[in-house]
Each structure stands twice: as structure tokens, then as C-alpha cells.
Design a protein around this motif. Structure first.
Motif, PDB file in Angstrom:
ATOM      1  N   SER A  65     -26.414  -5.119  99.420  1.00  0.00           N
ATOM      2  CA  SER A  65     -25.500  -6.100  98.824  1.00  0.00           C
ATOM      3  C   SER A  65     -25.146  -7.115  99.898  1.00  0.00           C
ATOM      4  N   ASP A  66     -24.355  -8.109  99.533  1.00  0.00           N
ATOM      5  CA  ASP A  66     -23.940  -9.095 100.524  1.00  0.00           C
ATOM      6  C   ASP A  66     -23.242  -8.394 101.688  1.00  0.00           C
ATOM      7  N   LEU A  67     -23.529  -8.853 102.901  1.00  0.00           N
ATOM      8  CA  LEU A  67     -22.994  -8.222 104.113  1.00  0.00           C
ATOM      9  C   LEU A  67     -21.724  -8.943 104.561  1.00  0.00           C
ATOM     10  N   LEU A  68     -20.635  -8.201 104.649  1.00  0.00           N
ATOM     11  CA  LEU A  68     -19.354  -8.755 105.075  1.00  0.00           C
ATOM     12  C   LEU A  68     -19.367  -9.004 106.578  1.00  0.00           C
ATOM     13  N   VAL A  69     -19.002 -10.207 106.969  1.00  0.00           N
ATOM     14  CA  VAL A  69     -18.828 -10.582 108.370  1.00  0.00           C
ATOM     15  C   VAL A  69     -17.425 -11.158 108.493  1.00  0.00           C
ATOM     16  N   GLN A  70     -16.643 -10.685 109.469  1.00  0.00           N
ATOM     17  CA  GLN A  70     -15.271 -11.151 109.633  1.00  0.00           C
ATOM     18  C   GLN A  70     -15.143 -11.993 110.903  1.00  0.00           C
ATOM     19  N   ALA A  71     -14.548 -13.167 110.744  1.00  0.00           N
ATOM     20  CA  ALA A  71     -14.319 -14.056 111.883  1.00  0.00           C
ATOM     21  C   ALA A  71     -12.852 -13.990 112.266  1.00  0.00           C
ATOM     22  N   PRO A  72     -12.550 -13.768 113.550  1.00  0.00           N
ATOM     23  CA  PRO A  72     -11.149 -13.769 113.974  1.00  0.00           C
ATOM     24  C   PRO A  72     -10.577 -15.198 113.956  1.00  0.00           C
TER      25      PRO A  72
END
Length: 522
Positions: A65-72
Motif C-alpha cells: 500500500s502507500d508508504l507513510l513518510v513523516q517529515a519533522p
């Protein structure tokens, strides 16, 4: 609230370096990819929550599925995150067009971005560089440092895994409980050779399955041994693991490998082992060999046969089990156990033929030889071995191998001759000789010269079974020997008497051997 638009990966030539065969690196993992003067570098990196504990490997299920990437949030002067700033993903130095998210008000603690599955599907199985880009007021652009991520969709071993290897004894003869009980901690050792794409983080899962059954039972796991050059992984099937085997019979042992990314390998080829550990004899004593009380089995002990007793085992065998006796290199035909046999101890008394015992001495052997006697209790074609009895055979006896062992006499010892003082007819003591000492004439033994009568042998004279005269120690090679028979012994056996002799070799503790009897008249 964050907004996502349609996603499109813009591809362009990138620099590729190689960290290893498996970890190929795309991008250079530093801010130098950002063109100076147009994009400002940010001292921050994106986070990938689904990455494993190594911080970079993406589990295969996360690629579905879509891959979650988190930006600070950015705190760098001039780019402090406020509502209205636009965040976008950068993969291998290229912006994923349409991946922008506009920062909502209030500003969240982290900015959630996503790599679409369609983009993930285009990524090769190598290490990729993930960053984020911020567009602030007046069109100012800043880009973060890169976070490396590993895409790995190839299972360990590729299309083939090597099979589990057990000892040659187990693979050929099976695994009975009595053999397993002799191994340290009742544990079965095995080896798994190195396989393709072996790496840290792999886990080998081991299974057992009854041949022909669909039921596979997981019994244990271990990481592989990863080192320089050819390697192998050692795995021990403990007694607790083996107890999971549902029944005796042919059991398949196999394994699969799950790598760090969660890829599951093909199943290894099965190693079939015949197993007998359910309700099987565990403690199987050594056979009891007649004559071993004095430390030697001699020619007298094996006439007309050598008796070998089979003691009771623990737990007892079952009706229909077979006992297969081995003596040196001789294997006897299996004996089927009956209910009566199992109720008694010893269970069996086996007669090993005289000639079979002699055949244990190979041509050129010294007549004394140490051999092993043991037996198997067989069920389902699997032999449970007994403890071994070390048997010292010493068949060095005057006359050697008896051509007719069924008689109590040794046919290779020549008939003795009783000769009176006057030398009249042999084996006739007349009135003129009854008061005088006679002689017994002893010829050399027949048969193999290696077993002739020789120095140190002792000859005893018998009349009607009574020992007469003085035992004679052989000290001469001049045959025939003339041994005195006292006149008093002749008088006490007047009439028809039976004359014979025994010849012993006391140096080897041989039992007496008898010549064929001869009648003498007085």
C-alpha cells in the motif's frame, strides 16, 4: 489537515554506487544533490515509521500500500514551518510531482507524506534515498537530508534452498529411541549449508511432517550463521522438539527462511528420516555371551555352538518386533518375538553355529581376536541398536577347527595307542604286561599346522574317563610321543577299558579337547 494530490514519479538519471551485492545504493545520501543557490539544505531527515529496527529496511507488507513518510517540522530560520507551507516527497533526488501536502492550521507535530504504491512498484530492489522538500513564502525552496531505505522483494535462497543434513548413520539407518538416548541431551544435530542471499536478520523456521501427510509442525527457529566464505548453520532438534512428531515412521524434516524484510523463501527439499521414538525400546542391554565369565571365549565354549542370550529391554519390545543378532561381521536372520519371549528375561537364547564363530577369524588372523557382538530390535524396518559386548575369541587349541563339532571329541587329534611293555599287539595288555608300566603313543594333531600340538601343551591320559598317570608337558617336537601309563592304573582298569586323552594349551586357558575314543583289552 493535510492535502494530497495525484502522484507521479519524475525519473531522471541518477548516480548509483554499490555497498554490497545486496545493498546497492541509489543516490549519494547527502545534501550535495541539492543544487546550490536554488535550494537551501535543511538539517533534518524524514522518518519511515514502518522501517525495521535497522532504520532502513521496509517490510514487504508495507510495500503493498502507500508508504507513510513523516517529515519533522522545520525550525531553520527562514523556513520555520507555518500553515500554508507545502511539503513534497523526493525519491532518489527527484520530486514526486503532485505529492505535495499543504500544512494546515493548526500545524501538526509531523507532516504525513505518502509514497504511492504505484511509485513503490517502480523501485528496484536496492537502497533508495528518501527526502522531503519544503516550499515556503515567496517561493523559497529547502530540501532535507536523505534517509536511506532498502527495498527487498527477493526471498532468501532464490529458487532453491539446500536440504537439512543429518549424520550418515541417521540418514541411512534411521532414528530409533535407543540411539537418540545415547546422544548428548537426547538431541539430534543437523547442518544447513549456506544458501543464496544469506544475510543478517534471516530466520530459519524448521518443520516436521509425516510422509504423505499435509500436517506440518513447526518445531523451532534459529538465525543463520553469517560469516566470510562458505558457512553452515548448525541446528539441534531437541527432545522436546522431536516429541512433536505425531507418530513413528518416515518423517520429513525441512525449513523455510524469512528474511529481515519478511520475504518467505521456497520450502527446502525434505530430508526423510525413519523415526522410531514413540513407545520404543530405549535401554537395550548388551547380549550375554557364554564363556565370557573368564574373559575368553575358547574352542570348548563354542561346541557344538556358542550360546548368546538376549536380555529384556526397557521398555519391553512388542510382539512382532524382530531381533537381528550381529557377531563380528556375521548377521543372523531376524527372529520374530512372541508374547512368551517378551514375558521372560532373557527373552531369547540364540545358538551361533560353531563354523560361524570360526569364520570371524579371517585368514591370517592370530587365533585370538576381539570382536563385537550386538543386536537390533527392529520395528517398521528401523533397527534399535543394543549396547555392544566386546568378545575376546581365543580358538588357539590343539587340533584347531574341529571338522565334526557335534561330537564331544576333536577329530583332528589322532587316536591314542596303548602299548604294553613287551610291545605285543597295540591296545592289548596281556597277563605278562599287566604288572608292568605301559606307554601311550600320541601322534601329532592333524589339520592346520598352526594348531598342532606344540611346546607347553599338556597331555592328560584317561582310562574309562579317569585321569591316569602324570600330566605331560610337551617339550619335544619329536612325534609320536611315548607317555608312561603306570601298571597300577592298568590293574585298576582290568577288563575292557576305554582309552582317550585330552590335550590342553594352558597358556591360552583353552578348554580340554578329546580325541576319538579307542577300545583296549587287558
Amino acid at each position: 489537515m493535510q492535502h494530497r494530490s495525484n502522484h507521479r514519479l519524475v525519473t531522471a538519471p541518477v548516480v548509483t554506487t554499490w555497498a554490497s551485492d545486496r545493498d546497492r545504493v541509489k543516490g549519494t545520501f547527502n545534501a550535495s544533490n541539492v543544487r546550490a543557490g536554488r535550494v537551501t539544505p535543511i538539517a533534518a531527515r524524514p522518518l519511515i515509521p514502518s522501517a525495521l529496527d535497522d532504520g532502513r529496511t521496509i517490510p514487504v507488507e508495507a510495500l503493498e500500500s502507500d508508504l507513510l513518510v513523516q517529515a519533522p517540522l522545520v525550525t531553520q530560520p527562514g523556513f520555520e514551518t507555518v500553515s500554508g507551507h507545502r511539503f513534497a516527497l523526493v525519491v532518489n533526488g527527484e520530486v514526486v510531482v503532485g505529492s505535495e501536502v499543504v500544512v494546515a492550521d493548526p500545524v501538526p507535530a509531523m507532516i504525513d507524506l505518502h509514497i504511492p504504491k504505484s511509485v513503490l512498484d517502480q523501485l528496484d530492489e536496492i537502497v533508495h534515498a528518501i527526502a522531503f522538500q519544503v516550499t515556503a513564502g515567496f517561493g523559497k525552496v529547502a530540501r532535507s537530508e536523505e534517509t536511506p531505505v532498502l527495498i527487498d522483494r527477493t526471498p532468501a535462497g532464490g529458487t532453491f534452498l539446500p536440504r537439512i543434513i543429518f549424520s550418515e548413520r541417521v540418514e541411512l539407518l534411521g532414528l530409533p529411541l535407543s540411539y537418540l538416548a545415547k546422544l548428548p541431551d537426547m538431541a539430534l544435530p543437523s547442518i544447513v549449508p549456506a544458501y543464496a542471499y544469506i544475510s543478517e536478520g534471516d530466520v530459519l523456521d524448521f518443520y516436521v511432517r509425516t510422509r504423505g501427510s499435509d500436517l506440518s509442525i513447526h518445531v523451532g527457529s534459529t538465525p543463520p550463521f553469517v560469516g566470510q566464505g562458505p558457512t553452515e548453520t548448525r541446528f539441534v532438534f531437541t527432545w522436546e522438539m522431536l516429541q512433536a512428531i505425531p507418530q513413528n515412521g518416515e518423517i520429513d524434516f525441512y525449513y523455510v527462511v524469512i528474511d529481515r524484510a519478511g520475504n518467505t523463501s521456497v520450502q527446502s527439499p525434505s530430508t526423510p528420516i525413519r523415526v522410531l521414538i514413540k513407545d520404543a525400546p530405549r535401554d537395550i542391554p548388551a547380549p550375554l555371551v557364554a564363556g565370557m565369565g573368564d574373559g575368553l571365549v575358547t574352542e570348548g565354549d563354542i561346541k557344538p555352538h556358542l550360546e548368546i542370550s538376549i536380555p529384556q529391554s526397557t521398555p519391553p519390545p512388542k510382539v512382532g518386533d524382530q531381533v537381528a543378532l550381529r557377531f563380528a561381521d556375521i548377521e543372523m536372520a531376524p527372529i520374530v518375538l512372541t508374547a512368551k519371549d517378551i514375558e521372560q528375561d532373557p527373552m531369547l537364547h540364540v545358538a551361533l553355529p560353531y563354523d560361524h564363530v570360526w569364520s570371524a577369524l579371517d585368514d591370517g588372523d592370530h587365533p585370538e581376536k576381539k570382536v563385537v557382538c550386538a543386536y537390533d530390535i527392529k520395528r517398521l524396518g528401523i533397527g534399535s541398536p543394543s549396547l555392544e559386548a566386546d568378545v575376546v575369541l581365543n580358538l588357539d587349541t590343539p587340533g584347531g577347527k574341529d571338522p565334526v563339532p557335534s561330537t564331544p571329541f576333536h577329530e583332528n587329534l589322532a587316536k591314542p595307542v596303548l602299548r604294553g611293555a613287551t610291545g605285543s599287539d597295540d591296545n592289548v595288555i596281556d597277563l605278562g604286561d599287566i604288572g608292568k608300566d605301559a606307554v601311550m603313543v600320541v601322534a601329532q594333531a592333524g589339520g592346520d599346522d598352526a594348531f598342532s600340538i606344540r611346546h607347553g601343551d599338556v597331555i592328560h591320559i584317561h582310562l574309562d574317563g579317569d585321569t591316569v598317570g602324570t600330566p605331560h608337558s610337551v617339550s619335544s617336537d619329536a612325534f609320536p610321543l611315548h607317555l608312561p601309563v603306570p601298571s597300577a592304573d592298568l590293574k585298576s582298569h582290568a577288563g575292557t577299558a576305554i582309552l582317550d586323552m585330552t590335550s590342553t594349551a594352558p597358556s591360552v586357558m583353552a578348554a580340554p579337547t578329546l580325541s576319538p575314543r579307542h577300545h583296549s583289552r587287558s
